[in-house]
Design a protein around this motif. Structure first.
Motif, PDB file in Angstrom:
ATOM      1  N   ALA A 140       0.854  -1.188   0.000  1.00 37.53           N
ATOM      2  CA  ALA A 140       0.000   0.000   0.000  1.00 37.53           C
ATOM      3  C   ALA A 140       0.894   1.243   0.000  1.00 37.53           C
ATOM      4  CB  ALA A 140      -0.902   0.000   1.236  1.00 37.53           C
ATOM      5  N   ASP A 141       0.354   2.364  -0.472  1.00 36.46           N
ATOM      6  CA  ASP A 141       1.142   3.593  -0.548  1.00 36.46           C
ATOM      7  C   ASP A 141       1.646   4.060   0.814  1.00 36.46           C
ATOM      8  OD1 ASP A 141       0.951   3.749  -3.296  1.00 36.46           O
ATOM      9  OD2 ASP A 141      -0.749   5.143  -3.266  1.00 36.46           O
ATOM     10  N   ASP A 142       0.895   3.757   1.884  1.00 34.96           N
ATOM     11  CA  ASP A 142       1.267   4.219   3.221  1.00 34.96           C
ATOM     12  C   ASP A 142       1.870   3.097   4.079  1.00 34.96           C
ATOM     13  OD1 ASP A 142      -1.072   2.764   3.447  1.00 34.96           O
ATOM     14  OD2 ASP A 142      -2.017   4.145   4.862  1.00 34.96           O
ATOM     15  N   ALA A 143       2.391   2.078   3.425  1.00 32.91           N
ATOM     16  CA  ALA A 143       2.941   0.923   4.133  1.00 32.91           C
ATOM     17  C   ALA A 143       4.212   1.272   4.900  1.00 32.91           C
ATOM     18  CB  ALA A 143       3.222  -0.206   3.142  1.00 32.91           C
ATOM     19  N   GLU A 144       4.609   0.318   5.736  1.00 36.66           N
ATOM     20  CA  GLU A 144       5.800   0.477   6.570  1.00 36.66           C
ATOM     21  C   GLU A 144       6.602  -0.817   6.537  1.00 36.66           C
ATOM     22  OE1 GLU A 144       5.393   2.375  10.532  1.00 36.66           O
ATOM     23  OE2 GLU A 144       6.009   0.411  11.285  1.00 36.66           O
ATOM     24  N   ILE A 145       7.925  -0.675   6.450  1.00 30.90           N
ATOM     25  CA  ILE A 145       8.848  -1.816   6.478  1.00 30.90           C
ATOM     26  C   ILE A 145       9.755  -1.633   7.688  1.00 30.90           C
ATOM     27  CG2 ILE A 145      10.802  -2.890   5.315  1.00 30.90           C
ATOM     28  CD1 ILE A 145       9.579  -1.929   2.667  1.00 30.90           C
ATOM     29  N   GLU A 146       9.833  -2.668   8.516  1.00 30.78           N
ATOM     30  CA  GLU A 146      10.750  -2.666   9.649  1.00 30.78           C
ATOM     31  C   GLU A 146      11.709  -3.834   9.450  1.00 30.78           C
ATOM     32  OE1 GLU A 146      10.632  -2.475  14.541  1.00 30.78           O
ATOM     33  OE2 GLU A 146       8.761  -2.694  13.421  1.00 30.78           O
ATOM     34  N   ASP A 147      12.897  -3.523   8.924  1.00 28.74           N
ATOM     35  CA  ASP A 147      13.852  -4.552   8.529  1.00 28.74           C
ATOM     36  C   ASP A 147      15.254  -4.169   8.976  1.00 28.74           C
ATOM     37  OD1 ASP A 147      15.320  -6.563   7.363  1.00 28.74           O
ATOM     38  OD2 ASP A 147      14.655  -6.176   5.327  1.00 28.74           O
ATOM     39  N   PRO A 148      15.713  -4.796  10.078  1.00 31.07           N
ATOM     40  CA  PRO A 148      15.064  -5.773  10.932  1.00 31.07           C
ATOM     41  C   PRO A 148      14.193  -5.093  11.985  1.00 31.07           C
ATOM     42  CG  PRO A 148      17.300  -5.447  11.706  1.00 31.07           C
ATOM     43  CD  PRO A 148      17.136  -4.602  10.463  1.00 31.07           C
ATOM     44  N   VAL A 149      13.340  -5.901  12.626  1.00 31.87           N
ATOM     45  CA  VAL A 149      12.521  -5.395  13.716  1.00 31.87           C
ATOM     46  C   VAL A 149      13.442  -4.801  14.772  1.00 31.87           C
ATOM     47  CG1 VAL A 149      11.005  -6.106  15.610  1.00 31.87           C
ATOM     48  CG2 VAL A 149      10.582  -6.932  13.291  1.00 31.87           C
ATOM     49  N   GLY A 150      13.106  -3.604  15.209  1.00 34.06           N
ATOM     50  CA  GLY A 150      13.941  -2.894  16.175  1.00 34.06           C
ATOM     51  C   GLY A 150      14.686  -1.730  15.556  1.00 34.06           C
ATOM     52  N   HIS A 151      14.750  -1.679  14.240  1.00 36.42           N
ATOM     53  CA  HIS A 151      15.370  -0.550  13.538  1.00 36.42           C
ATOM     54  C   HIS A 151      14.293   0.421  13.078  1.00 36.42           C
ATOM     55  CE1 HIS A 151      19.559  -2.314  12.388  1.00 36.42           C
ATOM     56  NE2 HIS A 151      19.329  -2.353  13.667  1.00 36.42           N
ATOM     57  N   ALA A 152      14.692   1.624  12.743  1.00 36.89           N
ATOM     58  CA  ALA A 152      13.745   2.636  12.283  1.00 36.89           C
ATOM     59  C   ALA A 152      13.021   2.140  11.028  1.00 36.89           C
ATOM     60  CB  ALA A 152      14.472   3.940  11.977  1.00 36.89           C
ATOM     61  N   PRO A 153      11.704   2.310  10.981  1.00 38.84           N
ATOM     62  CA  PRO A 153      10.959   1.824   9.814  1.00 38.84           C
ATOM     63  C   PRO A 153      11.148   2.687   8.576  1.00 38.84           C
ATOM     64  CG  PRO A 153       9.469   2.826  11.397  1.00 38.84           C
ATOM     65  CD  PRO A 153      10.833   2.836  12.014  1.00 38.84           C
ATOM     66  N   VAL A 154      10.976   2.035   7.432  1.00 40.34           N
ATOM     67  CA  VAL A 154      10.907   2.698   6.130  1.00 40.34           C
ATOM     68  C   VAL A 154       9.419   2.915   5.884  1.00 40.34           C
ATOM     69  CG1 VAL A 154      11.274   2.359   3.656  1.00 40.34           C
ATOM     70  CG2 VAL A 154      12.998   1.568   5.293  1.00 40.34           C
ATOM     71  N   GLN A 155       9.019   4.140   5.572  1.00 39.79           N
ATOM     72  CA  GLN A 155       7.593   4.435   5.449  1.00 39.79           C
ATOM     73  C   GLN A 155       7.271   5.153   4.156  1.00 39.79           C
ATOM     74  OE1 GLN A 155       7.432   6.536   9.321  1.00 39.79           O
ATOM     75  NE2 GLN A 155       5.871   5.025   9.881  1.00 39.79           N
ATOM     76  N   GLY A 156       6.175   4.740   3.538  1.00 43.90           N
ATOM     77  CA  GLY A 156       5.649   5.439   2.371  1.00 43.90           C
ATOM     78  C   GLY A 156       6.187   4.924   1.049  1.00 43.90           C
ATOM     79  N   ARG A 157       5.449   5.227  -0.005  1.00 41.59           N
ATOM     80  CA  ARG A 157       5.715   4.710  -1.353  1.00 41.59           C
ATOM     81  C   ARG A 157       7.132   4.995  -1.838  1.00 41.59           C
ATOM     82  NH1 ARG A 157       4.954   0.870  -3.564  1.00 41.59           N
ATOM     83  NH2 ARG A 157       2.781   1.001  -2.980  1.00 41.59           N
ATOM     84  N   ALA A 158       7.582   6.231  -1.772  1.00 45.37           N
ATOM     85  CA  ALA A 158       8.904   6.574  -2.317  1.00 45.37           C
ATOM     86  C   ALA A 158      10.012   5.828  -1.578  1.00 45.37           C
ATOM     87  CB  ALA A 158       9.138   8.082  -2.253  1.00 45.37           C
ATOM     88  N   ALA A 159       9.920   5.766  -0.257  1.00 49.33           N
ATOM     89  CA  ALA A 159      10.948   5.090   0.537  1.00 49.33           C
ATOM     90  C   ALA A 159      10.935   3.577   0.289  1.00 49.33           C
ATOM     91  CB  ALA A 159      10.744   5.394   2.014  1.00 49.33           C
ATOM     92  N   ILE A 160       9.754   3.005   0.141  1.00 52.94           N
ATOM     93  CA  ILE A 160       9.644   1.570  -0.129  1.00 52.94           C
ATOM     94  C   ILE A 160      10.211   1.245  -1.508  1.00 52.94           C
ATOM     95  CG2 ILE A 160       7.969  -0.277  -0.603  1.00 52.94           C
ATOM     96  CD1 ILE A 160       6.316   0.956   1.749  1.00 52.94           C
ATOM     97  N   ASP A 161       9.876   2.069  -2.495  1.00 58.43           N
ATOM     98  CA  ASP A 161      10.428   1.875  -3.842  1.00 58.43           C
ATOM     99  C   ASP A 161      11.952   1.897  -3.806  1.00 58.43           C
ATOM    100  OD1 ASP A 161       7.840   1.757  -4.868  1.00 58.43           O
ATOM    101  OD2 ASP A 161       7.901   3.774  -5.740  1.00 58.43           O
ATOM    102  N   GLU A 162      12.518   2.854  -3.093  1.00 55.71           N
ATOM    103  CA  GLU A 162      13.976   2.986  -3.005  1.00 55.71           C
ATOM    104  C   GLU A 162      14.589   1.793  -2.257  1.00 55.71           C
ATOM    105  OE1 GLU A 162      17.425   6.007  -1.302  1.00 55.71           O
ATOM    106  OE2 GLU A 162      15.335   6.642  -1.258  1.00 55.71           O
ATOM    107  N   PHE A 163      13.948   1.365  -1.173  1.00 55.16           N
ATOM    108  CA  PHE A 163      14.424   0.234  -0.380  1.00 55.16           C
ATOM    109  C   PHE A 163      14.582  -1.014  -1.252  1.00 55.16           C
ATOM    110  CE2 PHE A 163      13.539  -3.514   2.241  1.00 55.16           C
ATOM    111  CZ  PHE A 163      14.409  -3.343   3.304  1.00 55.16           C
ATOM    112  N   TYR A 164      13.543  -1.340  -2.029  1.00 53.74           N
ATOM    113  CA  TYR A 164      13.610  -2.551  -2.847  1.00 53.74           C
ATOM    114  C   TYR A 164      14.496  -2.373  -4.068  1.00 53.74           C
ATOM    115  CZ  TYR A 164      10.410  -4.764   0.272  1.00 53.74           C
ATOM    116  OH  TYR A 164       9.857  -5.310   1.399  1.00 53.74           O
TER     117      TYR A 164
END
Length: 122
Positions: A31-55
């Motif tokens: 989803a556009d407003d999703a969140e990735i916590e990789d690994p759990v305990g680290h600052a999350p990656v949030q939102g479409r642009a950040a998720i696109d860049e992460f992958y």
């Protein structure tokens, strides 16, 4: 709520996107407003642009995923998978379990990656 079949297919598409080197296909599962916590305990990656860049960054360095067992569903809006992350560019392998939470539209709204220092092989 998404079905187990839908969630399992989405997680398989996630693995397949990495295998194909297709970051856009992986990002499209979120989803556009999703969140990735990789690994759990680290600052999350949030939102479409950040998720696109992460992958894009992960796939650009040749990261591959290998399932260690079947993808698991749940009675709720979550599914999980155990896999090995192979990062040849960093001469590293990580044993991880990802838990994905889905919204009612069947999109991933949260990815939590469970792994710690003891799960890294170099």
């Amino acid at each position: 709520m998404p079905t187990q079949d839908h969630m399992k297919a989405a997680l398989q598409a996630y693995i397949d996107g990495f295998a194909a080197g297709d970051a856009a296909a992986v990002s499209a599962l979120f989803a556009d407003d999703a969140e990735i916590e990789d690994p759990v305990g680290h600052a999350p990656v949030q939102g479409r642009a950040a998720i696109d860049e992460f992958y894009k960054n992960a796939i650009d360095i040749g990261t591959k995923l290998l399932l260690d067992g079947p993808i698991r569903g749940s009675h709720g809006a979550r599914a999980a998978m155990a896999f090995t992350v192979d990062v040849p560019a960093m001469n590293m392998r990580i044993r991880a379990i990802d838990v994905m939470t889905f919204n009612d539209d069947g999109e991933i709204i949260k990815m939590e990656a469970f792994w710690g220092p003891d799960d890294i092989e170099s």
